[in-house]
Design an enzyme around this catalytic site. Sequence first.
Site, PDB file in Angstrom:
ATOM      1  N   GLU A 197      -2.067 -30.979   2.411  1.00 19.12           N
ATOM      2  CA  GLU A 197      -1.912 -29.942   1.588  1.00 19.12           C
ATOM      3  C   GLU A 197      -1.061 -29.915   0.660  1.00 19.12           C
ATOM      4  OE1 GLU A 197      -1.521 -25.090   2.118  1.00 19.12           O
ATOM      5  OE2 GLU A 197      -0.821 -26.328   3.692  1.00 19.12           O
ATOM      6  N   GLU A 218      -5.974 -16.886   3.895  1.00 19.65           N
ATOM      7  CA  GLU A 218      -4.738 -17.089   4.307  1.00 19.65           C
ATOM      8  C   GLU A 218      -3.521 -15.967   3.461  1.00 19.65           C
ATOM      9  OE1 GLU A 218      -1.656 -20.759   5.355  1.00 19.65           O
ATOM     10  OE2 GLU A 218      -2.670 -20.582   3.373  1.00 19.65           O
TER      11      GLU A 218
END
Length: 265
Positions: free
Chosen positions: A155, A256
């Site tokens: 990420e 998220e």
Amino acid sequence: MPLPDHRLAANLSLLFTELPLLERPAAAAVAGFTAVELWWPWPGSPTPSASALDALRRALTDAGTRLVGLNFYAGRLPGPDRGALSLPGRESERFRANVEVVAEFAGSLGCTGLNALYGNRVAGLDPQVQDALALENLVLAARAAHEVGACVLIEALNSVESPDYPLVTADAAVAVASRVNAATGLGNARFLMDLYHLAVGGADLDAVIDRYAGVAGHVQFADFPGRGEPGSGRLDFTALAGRLRGAGYGGWIGMEYRAASGRVG
């Protein structure tokens, strides 16, 4: 939040936080989610007890929610740590101890996306030393993930909120995934495309999607600014999700974000 026609997963580390962890899968199911994702739920312990793991597994299966994303141990999130695998000493050891635990737990639930946060730069330490350690630990994670049919996700965060984190562009994260794949030959290191972090960093999200949808193993979304729910900021979630689909991405999108009330719906 009305659910558009996309494969959405609720992030149970940011949503339904007014509830204890074991009650959140059922709440997500009531809100219309069939899938969920989680940061590592025990930030102080990379190797929780079998009873703790079993309790979470039961909560997920009893609710009928599929776990589609799980972080490896990464220290405190949200917080200053931002990963462990490139940190020499105790934290790297904790990451390695966590790898088999995560793989076994994910494999038992059919979870295919395992997020390995890279870790901050350490002042006074040669970045090449950290990068070599990171590659070693990511290879370990990729091999364990492969055994259970999962991929390791790399990420990119953003330099505003994580100024010491070295992977703050899509290019940087994809380059690390490519190095892991070259080292293992397995091809199961993939890009975690977090559209919120990329937006904070000023990226052209359409260009990132067009270039990297094919190597993305998971996508996460929160609106920008504020990391709130879709519609709370300037990003057009429906348009971005449609562009992902048009670029060939058919995987999950992890929601998220922080809901204004802590609740979703």
